[in-house]
Design a protein around this motif. Structure first.
Motif, PDB file in Angstrom:
ATOM      1  N   ILE A 264       0.874  -1.237   0.015  1.00  0.00           N
ATOM      2  CA  ILE A 264       0.078   0.006   0.124  1.00  0.00           C
ATOM      3  C   ILE A 264       0.629   1.145   0.018  1.00  0.00           C
ATOM      4  CG2 ILE A 264      -1.878  -1.191   1.112  1.00  0.00           C
ATOM      5  CD1 ILE A 264      -0.785   0.146   3.682  1.00  0.00           C
ATOM      6  N   ARG A 265       0.449   2.321  -0.500  1.00  0.00           N
ATOM      7  CA  ARG A 265       0.920   3.641  -0.308  1.00  0.00           C
ATOM      8  C   ARG A 265      -0.192   4.763   0.045  1.00  0.00           C
ATOM      9  NH1 ARG A 265       3.984   3.388  -6.401  1.00  0.00           N
ATOM     10  NH2 ARG A 265       5.393   1.798  -5.820  1.00  0.00           N
ATOM     11  N   TYR A 266       0.564   5.478   0.950  1.00  0.00           N
ATOM     12  CA  TYR A 266      -0.357   6.544   1.813  1.00  0.00           C
ATOM     13  C   TYR A 266       0.452   7.576   1.914  1.00  0.00           C
ATOM     14  CZ  TYR A 266       1.344   4.692   6.032  1.00  0.00           C
ATOM     15  OH  TYR A 266       2.133   4.097   7.100  1.00  0.00           O
ATOM     16  N   ARG A 267      -0.287   8.797   2.247  1.00  0.00           N
ATOM     17  CA  ARG A 267       0.168   9.961   2.511  1.00  0.00           C
ATOM     18  C   ARG A 267       0.091  10.302   4.040  1.00  0.00           C
ATOM     19  NH1 ARG A 267       1.171  14.180  -0.993  1.00  0.00           N
ATOM     20  NH2 ARG A 267       0.090  15.569   0.053  1.00  0.00           N
ATOM     21  N   ASN A 268       1.092  10.485   4.871  1.00  0.00           N
ATOM     22  CA  ASN A 268       1.068  10.439   6.368  1.00  0.00           C
ATOM     23  C   ASN A 268       1.534  11.933   6.396  1.00  0.00           C
ATOM     24  OD1 ASN A 268       0.760   9.637   9.037  1.00  0.00           O
ATOM     25  ND2 ASN A 268       3.176   9.342   9.093  1.00  0.00           N
ATOM     26  N   LEU A 269       0.726  12.905   7.504  1.00  0.00           N
ATOM     27  CA  LEU A 269       1.086  13.839   7.774  1.00  0.00           C
ATOM     28  C   LEU A 269       2.027  13.826   9.079  1.00  0.00           C
ATOM     29  CD1 LEU A 269       0.178  16.955   7.560  1.00  0.00           C
ATOM     30  CD2 LEU A 269      -1.374  16.531   9.481  1.00  0.00           C
TER      31      LEU A 269
END
Length: 397
Positions: free
Chosen positions: A156-161
């Motif tokens: 999976i690929r996601y954007r993390n703050l």
């Protein structure tokens, strides 16, 4: 052992205790803070436009003094706040050492930047997980996981703050160095320590690269990062493993003085004039006429260019031990720059070392361009401002 900026030291082989090759590996030699040349009896160490400390070994620490004590403290204040309204002279014994002055200025700047908390960015993250989050990378899932029998995982690929950003890492590294430089100045040191706590979400890197800056970044943050760069580039990281041992640290006084002069030009120049640096203009020194070969690729790069109303002025800041008794090389360089820019006026800004501050006219070149020397006391903010203001105002007349 002490020296002055632009000083030369002669040391014996017994004092140094190192070979030339071993000396060449020291941080301050590699950073060209000083050059080392072998001599008949040992080594000649030539110090450039720096102030601070350079460590050969624990028993040989060289302190490089400012040419005019108080220069860094006064000029940093000018660069960050512009012209001061009251007379600000550097009183004997009252000014901070150069390294502490630059660390204190940085601590105030970074504290303002962190007033609303550290910046956060969305960081692209890749992971293998049994829980779907963000986007599933089908190709990697099939090739790297399922083909190996890991049917319980997905790529999976996601954007993390996150607070672990390039800028925060750079500021944290600079805070770490500033905290060491301010070890004898409790109030400013506490400010830096508080900033380090606020930046604890970033990773501590020994020698981070300067962050890539977007065009939308604020002028204040850009200035804070440049001050952080001065600290990081001037304080080697190996001090941390030395405990209480001395460590090399330096500040380039030439750049501090030049930036103060540029700031005063911006604040005193007529409102319809633009102040910039010469290097960004990319003006060539040499040209060729039809039928000639390509000219030598050399650009004019005066420190400061002021232009408006069809007039152009150049200034070069020269923090040299010659002071207002400028050398022929410095004059010829300024005249060459003036010719390339078709300038109407040009001046060298120097510390007043041999007499009172003032403006001295050297003469005019054949094009009509006037050439001056502006001698200033770099610790007297208002006197510097008045003299440079008189020169920039005369450019418009």
């Amino acid at each position: 052992m002490r020296t002055r900026t632009y000083g030369r030291l002669q040391l014996t082989h017994q004092e140094v205790g190192y070979s030339l090759e071993e000396l060449s590996n020291l941080s301050w030699v590699q950073s060209k803070v000083a050059s080392v040349r072998p001599s008949r009896f040992g080594f000649d160490i030539e110090v450039g436009p720096y102030a601070g400390t350079i460590v050969v070994h624990e028993n040989l620490v060289i302190t490089i003094d400012e040419m005019v004590p108080g220069t860094v403290d006064a000029c940093l204040a000018l660069s960050s706040s512009g012209r001061r309204q009251a007379a600000q002279a550097a009183q004997p014994g009252s000014t901070l050492p150069p390294l502490a002055a630059i660390a204190r200025a940085f601590s105030a700047m970074v504290e303002r930047e962190l007033a609303a908390g550290p910046q956060k960015e969305y960081i692209a993250t890749s992971a293998h997980s049994s829980r779907v989050r963000g986007k599933v990378h089908v190709g990697e899932t099939v090739r790297a996981l399922w083909s190996r029998g890991r049917h319980d995982l997905l790529a999976i690929r996601y954007r993390n703050l996150s607070e672990d950003t390039e800028i925060n890492r750079y500021l944290l590294a600079a805070c770490n160095r500033a905290e060491h430089l301010l070890r004898h100045h409790d109030e400013a040191r506490i400010t830096v320590q508080r900033c380090m706590q606020m930046l604890s979400g970033a990773q501590m890197l020994p020698d981070p690269a300067f962050p890539s800056l977007s065009p939308s970044i604020s002028t204040d943050l850009r200035g804070t990062l440049r001050m952080a760069e001065a600290i990081i580039r001037g304080v080697p990281f190996n001090f941390q493993s030395a405990g209480a041992s001395p460590f090399s640290a330096w500040v380039n006084i030439d750049r501090v003085f030049e930036e103060a002069v540029r700031t005063l030009c911006r604040s005193t120049a007529p409102t319809n004039f633009t102040v910039t640096d010469g290097k960004s203009q990319k003006i060539p020194l040499f040209h060729a006429i039809e039928g000639e070969g390509e000219p030598m690729q050399k650009r004019a790069d005066p420190d400061i260019v002021i232009y408006g109303d069809g007039r152009t002025g150049l200034l070069d800041a020269k923090y040299r031990k010659s002071g207002e008794k400028v050398t022929e090389d410095e004059i010829y360089q300024l005249i060459a720059h003036a010719g390339a820019f078709s300038a109407d006026a040009a001046a060298l800004v120097t510390p007043a070392l041999h007499g009172p501050p003032g403006i001295r006219r050297l003469g005019r070149v054949n094009t009509g361009c006037s050439v001056d020397v502006i001698a200033v006391d770099p610790t007297q903010a208002d006197v510097m401002s008045d003299l440079i203001g008189r020169w920039t105002t005369s450019l418009a007349q």
